[in-house]
Motif scaffolding. Structure first.
Motif, short mmCIF file in Angstrom:
data_model
loop_
_atom_site.label_atom_id
_atom_site.label_comp_id
_atom_site.label_asym_id
_atom_site.label_seq_id
_atom_site.Cartn_x
_atom_site.Cartn_y
_atom_site.Cartn_z
N SER A 446 -1.84 13.74 -2.89
CA SER A 446 -1.81 12.36 -2.81
C SER A 446 -2.72 11.85 -1.76
CB SER A 446 -0.36 11.52 -2.73
OG SER A 446 0.27 12.26 -1.58
N ARG A 447 -2.28 11.60 -0.55
CA ARG A 447 -3.01 11.02 0.54
C ARG A 447 -3.95 11.92 0.85
NH1 ARG A 447 -3.54 12.15 5.72
NH2 ARG A 447 -1.89 13.52 5.94
N LYS A 448 -3.99 13.03 1.19
CA LYS A 448 -5.25 14.09 1.28
C LYS A 448 -6.44 13.98 0.34
CE LYS A 448 -3.43 17.16 4.86
NZ LYS A 448 -3.36 18.63 5.10
N THR A 449 -5.92 13.93 -0.87
CA THR A 449 -6.92 13.86 -2.14
C THR A 449 -7.57 12.36 -2.10
OG1 THR A 449 -5.35 14.85 -3.37
CG2 THR A 449 -7.06 14.14 -4.48
N ALA A 450 -6.80 11.36 -1.89
CA ALA A 450 -7.38 9.96 -1.86
C ALA A 450 -8.42 10.00 -0.61
CB ALA A 450 -6.40 8.98 -1.75
N ALA A 451 -7.84 10.47 0.42
CA ALA A 451 -8.73 10.50 1.90
C ALA A 451 -10.26 11.37 1.55
CB ALA A 451 -8.31 10.98 2.92
N TYR A 452 -10.14 12.45 0.86
CA TYR A 452 -11.36 13.34 0.63
C TYR A 452 -12.32 12.85 -0.15
CZ TYR A 452 -8.90 17.19 3.20
OH TYR A 452 -8.29 17.86 4.27
N LEU A 453 -11.71 12.06 -1.22
CA LEU A 453 -12.58 11.42 -2.53
C LEU A 453 -13.21 10.00 -2.16
CD1 LEU A 453 -10.79 12.56 -5.56
CD2 LEU A 453 -12.21 14.06 -4.24
N GLY A 454 -12.34 9.50 -1.20
CA GLY A 454 -13.01 8.11 -0.91
C GLY A 454 -12.22 7.16 -1.45
N ILE A 455 -10.95 7.25 -1.87
CA ILE A 455 -10.24 6.55 -2.75
C ILE A 455 -9.43 5.62 -2.10
CG2 ILE A 455 -8.50 6.12 -4.80
CD1 ILE A 455 -9.61 8.77 -5.86
N LYS A 456 -9.58 4.13 -1.71
CA LYS A 456 -8.74 3.45 -1.00
C LYS A 456 -7.74 2.90 -1.68
CE LYS A 456 -13.12 2.04 1.77
NZ LYS A 456 -13.72 1.11 2.20
N ASP A 457 -6.73 2.63 -0.70
CA ASP A 457 -5.51 1.85 -1.08
C ASP A 457 -4.65 2.64 -2.15
OD1 ASP A 457 -6.66 0.02 0.46
OD2 ASP A 457 -7.60 -1.17 -1.19
N ARG A 458 -4.80 3.76 -2.09
CA ARG A 458 -3.85 4.67 -3.02
C ARG A 458 -3.57 6.11 -2.21
NH1 ARG A 458 -4.11 2.26 -8.27
NH2 ARG A 458 -5.56 0.77 -8.42
N GLY A 459 -2.39 6.60 -2.78
CA GLY A 459 -2.07 7.80 -2.13
C GLY A 459 -1.07 7.67 -1.10
N VAL A 460 -0.72 6.66 -0.83
CA VAL A 460 0.48 6.21 0.19
C VAL A 460 1.25 5.34 -0.11
CG1 VAL A 460 0.53 5.60 2.65
CG2 VAL A 460 -1.39 7.44 2.08
N LEU A 461 2.45 5.48 0.39
CA LEU A 461 3.33 4.38 0.14
C LEU A 461 3.33 3.41 1.40
CD1 LEU A 461 6.43 6.07 -1.44
CD2 LEU A 461 4.62 4.97 -2.49
N ARG A 462 2.49 2.40 1.49
CA ARG A 462 2.51 1.50 2.55
C ARG A 462 2.37 0.01 2.03
NH1 ARG A 462 -3.14 2.45 5.88
NH2 ARG A 462 -2.32 4.52 6.21
N GLU A 463 2.56 -1.13 2.67
CA GLU A 463 2.73 -2.27 2.13
C GLU A 463 1.03 -2.60 1.98
OE1 GLU A 463 3.45 -6.70 3.80
OE2 GLU A 463 4.80 -4.93 4.63
N GLY A 464 0.87 -3.24 0.93
CA GLY A 464 -0.85 -3.70 0.73
C GLY A 464 -1.44 -2.57 -0.25
N TYR A 465 -0.68 -1.37 -0.40
CA TYR A 465 -1.40 -0.18 -1.23
C TYR A 465 -0.96 -0.65 -2.56
CZ TYR A 465 -3.66 2.79 2.35
OH TYR A 465 -4.67 3.11 3.16
N ALA A 466 -1.77 -0.04 -3.69
CA ALA A 466 -1.25 0.02 -5.09
C ALA A 466 -0.15 0.42 -5.28
CB ALA A 466 -2.38 0.78 -5.75
N ALA A 467 0.42 0.03 -6.04
CA ALA A 467 1.88 0.41 -6.52
C ALA A 467 1.97 1.54 -7.44
CB ALA A 467 2.92 -0.64 -6.99
N ASP A 468 1.41 2.52 -7.24
CA ASP A 468 1.09 3.59 -7.79
C ASP A 468 2.58 4.73 -7.27
OD1 ASP A 468 -0.73 2.85 -9.33
OD2 ASP A 468 -2.11 4.18 -8.27
N ILE A 469 3.67 4.72 -8.06
CA ILE A 469 4.93 5.42 -7.33
C ILE A 469 5.72 6.15 -8.12
CG2 ILE A 469 6.95 4.88 -6.16
CD1 ILE A 469 6.03 1.91 -5.59
#
Length: 520
Positions: A446-469
């Protein structure tokens, strides 16, 4: 008197507590997820948290029991893991996503995957905006991000010619790549092992990767060699690093592996090369699927690249050319040996269903032809997908444990990786082999994949992020597909939200298509 004073003080404190409770701002939410074992992908352990979802976003993350939320629906995740939806950086799912099937990408949703990347191996669409528009209009089961394919760009500009690009052709390709980046592509993918990408020199790729770097994109590559087919596995890694250095772009190595008996054990040297480059400032990541067999088409696996130049008619013409027969037989024989022999090539999809599930060796014996003649005859009839059992467990384990390696499927028909890679990795490498912790598995998915690919606001459960859960049962999250039945859905995901919409409810798929195009 003292008792009266104590009573007044206690009443005052109670009043303060009540007032402070009343002062908490009440949040109205669509969903509140409670009582789960929550992995936000930002901490190396689980936490006791409640998650609120408003519309398409996470609107609150609270210590369990401390939220002041009025939710339309409360999801009780007792005894369940709550984590970000997984992101698969390497899939081949455009056909499914563009289909009219309401189940499109259900095989990924049941693995916990809420976002897939397409356009890998240099096969990405040239028209990023047009493809994204079609996907959005069609409605899609998962989110999707796109890479622009070097092979597709090259073929549009110069066909499948076995030659280096001229300055004019290169300029035209650069314009197409720039356009794709402006339209939201994550970056450029290459398939330097495949035709026509294999005909490009390093300089061509560097020039296109420089365009991508201007847009802060990535360079994703199926390397020129993962074995000893041409320049060798380690030299292919060196070429990839050279491209990243010269272009000053993030390098992502697709489905990293040491393929074939000639390079087994070279994972150690490969890791050393990569880490040396990282220490010099080169940004590098990789993905990996958790299987000992790769999957590809038979002609890609064993046919020399020169045979496949130009059109399919030209390809078949060379296969039928008696003057080329000796050279062909020698090179095909060697390529089959590299992959572990004909018994290591299992047919997984073909127009003749009677051959599916048989090895190339078994088909050759039944036809009473040589292995090479059998392979040529099959390729002439059409595309033959094979599972190639060509990896060593030692190398798979070594790559699996690297902090810069994330989870992928490279899913293709005929191979269980399309239906089962994420639960397979969890069961085999977290539960059974204990090479990874649950937290590491989730972060790598999740998080590392998003970070490496440059996908913002996904891959982490954090306020303001997309609700992909996803909410899943760790005791029953398992792969059901195998090489005897490659297309069985995985089990164990109880709830899935994609962009704040419930698409799996108590293990049941709701026929909801709530994915979106994810632009860089």
């Amino acid at each position: 008197m003292k008792d009266v004073f104590k009573t007044k003080k206690l009443l005052a404190l109670v009043g303060l507590v009540i007032l402070s409770g009343c002062s908490k701002k009440q949040l109205e939410a669509d969903y509140l997820i409670i009582n789960g074992q929550v992995y936000t992908a930002e901490q190396p352990h689980s936490e006791a948290l409640d998650i609120a979802v408003c519309g398409s976003k996470i609107c609150g993350v609270f210590l369990q029991g401390e939220s002041n939320v009025i939710a339309e629906q409360t999801i009780d995740a007792t005894n369940m893991i709550v984590s970000p939806g997984f992101i698969d950086p390497h899939t081949h799912t455009l056909e499914e996503l563009l289909s009219n099937d309401k189940n499109n990408n259900l095989n990924y949703l049941t693995q916990g995957v809420t976002t897939v990347v397409n356009g890998n191996d240099g096969e990405g669409p040239v028209d990023i905006a047009g493809t994204a528009s079609k996907l959005q209009k069609n409605k899609i089961g998962t989110n999707v991000a796109l890479l622009i394919g070097h092979g597709s760009v090259r073929e549009q500009v110069m066909g499948r010619a076995q030659q280096h690009a001229s300055a004019e052709q290169l300029n035209e390709m650069q314009k197409l790549v720039a356009k794709g980046m402006q339209e939201g592509a994550l970056g450029l993918s290459s398939g330097l092992y495949y035709v026509p990408g294999s005909y490009a020199n390093t300089e061509e790729i560097v020039s296109l990767a420089k365009v991508v770097a201007e847009y802060q994109g990535i360079y994703d590559t199926h390397m020129r060699d993962e074995s000893t087919f041409n320049i060798g596995f380690l030299n292919a890694i060196k070429e990839s690093i050279e491209i990243a250095e010269q272009a000053q772009v993030h390098l992502h190595l697709a489905h990293i592996k040491a393929l074939g008996v000639d390079v087994w054990g070279q994972s150690e040297q490969a890791i050393e090369l990569i880490e040396q480059a990282q220490q010099k400032g080169v940004s590098i990541s990789a993905d990996q699927y958790p299987w000992l067999a790769s999957g590809t088409k038979l002609h890609s696996a064993i046919m020399p690249k020169w045979v496949m130049a130009d059109s399919r008619e030209a390809f078949i013409g060379r296969l039928n050319d008696a003057m080329l027969a000796d050279r062909l037989h020698a090179e095909i024989t060697e390529n089959i040996r590299r992959r572990g022999g004909p018994e290591s090539l299992l047919i997984t999809a073909f127009q003749d269903a009677n051959l599916v599930g048989k090895t190339l060796k078994e088909v050759a014996q039944a036809s009473k032809q040589s292995v090479v003649d059998t392979a040529i005859a099959l390729v002439k009839k059409g595309d033959v997908r094979v599972a190639s059992f060509n990896m060593s467990q030692q190398d798979v384990n070594a790559f699996m444990q690297q902090p810069w390696v994330v989870t992928s499927s490279d899913g293709t028909n005929g191979h269980p990786r399309k239906y089962a890679s994420f639960p397979q990795k969890y069961q085999e490498y977290v539960v059974n082999k204990q090479l990874l912790t649950t937290s590491e598995f989730i972060t790598q998915s999740s998080r590392k994949t998003a970070a490496y690919l440059g996908i913002k606001d996904r891959g982490v459960l954090r306020e303001g992020y997309a609700a992909d859960i996803i909410i899943w049962d760790a005791n029953n999250f398992q792969a059901n597909a195998d090489f005897s039945q490659w297309n069985k859905l995985s089990t164990g995901v109880k709830y899935t939200l994609v962009n704040g919409h419930l698409v799996i409810d108590k293990y049941k798929y709701l026929n909801e298509l709530q994915g979106v195009f994810v632009a860089r």
